[in-house]
Each structure stands twice: as C-alpha cells, then as structure tokens.
Design an enzyme around this catalytic site. Structure first.
Site, PDB file in Angstrom:
ATOM      1  N   LYS A  10      -6.129  -3.533  13.859  1.00  0.00           N
ATOM      2  CA  LYS A  10      -5.709  -2.454  14.907  1.00  0.00           C
ATOM      3  C   LYS A  10      -6.130  -2.562  16.301  1.00  0.00           C
ATOM      4  CE  LYS A  10      -5.217   1.183  11.389  1.00  0.00           C
ATOM      5  NZ  LYS A  10      -5.253   2.528  10.915  1.00  0.00           N
ATOM      6  N   TYR A  50       4.373   4.797  11.022  1.00  0.00           N
ATOM      7  CA  TYR A  50       3.758   5.934  10.409  1.00  0.00           C
ATOM      8  C   TYR A  50       4.624   7.308  10.145  1.00  0.00           C
ATOM      9  CZ  TYR A  50      -0.885   3.286  10.781  1.00  0.00           C
ATOM     10  OH  TYR A  50      -1.691   2.513  10.641  1.00  0.00           O
ATOM     11  N   ASN A 113      -9.849   2.945  13.202  1.00  0.00           N
ATOM     12  CA  ASN A 113     -10.649   2.305  11.944  1.00  0.00           C
ATOM     13  C   ASN A 113     -10.359   0.963  11.786  1.00  0.00           C
ATOM     14  OD1 ASN A 113      -8.032   2.814  11.134  1.00  0.00           O
ATOM     15  ND2 ASN A 113      -8.752   4.258   9.220  1.00  0.00           N
ATOM     16  N   HIS A 116      -5.482  -1.944   8.733  1.00  0.00           N
ATOM     17  CA  HIS A 116      -4.162  -1.309   7.837  1.00  0.00           C
ATOM     18  C   HIS A 116      -4.304  -1.993   6.755  1.00  0.00           C
ATOM     19  CE1 HIS A 116      -0.610   0.827   6.388  1.00  0.00           C
ATOM     20  NE2 HIS A 116      -0.406  -0.376   6.013  1.00  0.00           N
ATOM     21  N   GLU A 127       6.792  -2.417   4.809  1.00  0.00           N
ATOM     22  CA  GLU A 127       6.010  -2.458   5.720  1.00  0.00           C
ATOM     23  C   GLU A 127       6.069  -4.023   6.331  1.00  0.00           C
ATOM     24  OE1 GLU A 127       1.989  -1.103   4.888  1.00  0.00           O
ATOM     25  OE2 GLU A 127       2.688   0.882   4.970  1.00  0.00           O
TER      26      GLU A 127
END
Ligand code: GDP
Length: 138
Positions: A10, A50, A113, A116, A127
């Site tokens: 990320k 998302y 965070n 993923h 995905e």
C-alpha cells in the site's frame, strides 16, 4: 486456484521505502511471484476494488488513502496461499498483529496498514483479474 493470492503493497509502505524488505519477506516465506506491477490507482478504481466496503464509514478514507500514491500489486503462488499469506501479514490493525508479521513490522495504523492479502480463494481470483491480464501471469 486455491494456491494463489493477490497482494498490494500500500502507499504508506511504498512511501516509507519498505517495498524491498516486504517482497524479501514474501519470497523467503515461500511465495512465488506469478505477476507483479507498480501502479497508482485512481479514486474510481480504488472504490471499485474495495466495493464490498462501500457502505462502511471508513470507505472514503480508504479510497483516498489507496489512491494517494504508487502501489505494487502482485499475484503470489504457494500451497494454501490465502490463509498462509494472511498469517504472514498479520491482523488488519497492526497494534493487534503478531510479532514478526508484515503489518507488525511495517504498518502504522488500522487504515494505513502497509499491505493487502485476499481473504478467500474466490476473491483472490477476482482481485488477480482486476490487476492482470492472462498475458501478464507466469
Ligand atoms: P483486511 O482484509 O485485513 O485488509 O481488512 P478489511 O477487509 O476489514 O478492511 C480493508 C481495509 O480497509 C484494511 O486493510 C484497512 O486498510 C481499511 N480499514 C479497515 N478498517 C478501517 C477503519 O476503521 N478505518 C480506516 N480508515 N480504514 C480501515
């Protein structure tokens, strides 16, 4: 498809220069890279990725964050890829993640965070197809 998962490094981890260390941990944990690319999501594409979280109060923040900088997306292969990778990255909230996990080592908050990992074989396929064409998977 049960041996594949989709990861994104990320924007927070990319900006802090952790991409190399994270990829090293992933490879040393026995995952093979099937496909990999660096890209920047638009807010629209981040929202599409998302979509299941669209009704959540943090959706706006999540989309802003995920489109705020460059990411690395990759399809990874290993036996039991989805559960093993979730174990390697640790809990969503780094404060609750086990020692030695990628989120414990590199993430700073619940929202930002670091990484993923797909939560099911079905989503891993969806995905993976979101980021990569058949010509990009080896
Ligand atoms: P994951 O499967 O561990 O990534 O967790 P979820 O599917 O529950 O959430 C997806 C992503 O949304 C997380 O990895 C976080 O980046 C973000 N997220 C989850 N909860 C929150 C929250 O309460 N606030 C914010 N800002 N982001 C959140």
């Amino acid at each position: 498809m049960s041996n594949r998962t989709l990861t994104m490094i990320k924007p927070d981890a990319m900006k802090k220069g952790h991409a190399g260390a994270i990829l090293d941990k992933i490879i040393k944990a026995g995952f093979r890279i099937v496909a990999i690319k660096q890209l920047k999501l638009t807010t629209e594409k981040a929202g599409e990725f998302y979509d299941v979280h669209r009704a959540r109060p943090f959706f706006g923040e999540l989309v802003e964050f995920m489109s705020s900088g460059v990411i690395i997306a990759a399809i990874l292969e290993k036996e039991n890829a989805v559960p093993d990778f979730r174990k390697l990255i640790g809990a969503t909230d780094p404060a609750k993640a086990e020692e030695g996990t990628i989120r414990k080592l590199f993430a700073s908050s619940l929202g930002e965070n670091a990484i993923h990992g797909s939560d099911s074989d079905e989503n891993a396929k969806i995905e993976g197809d979101f980021f990569f064409s058949a010509l990009e998977k080896f």
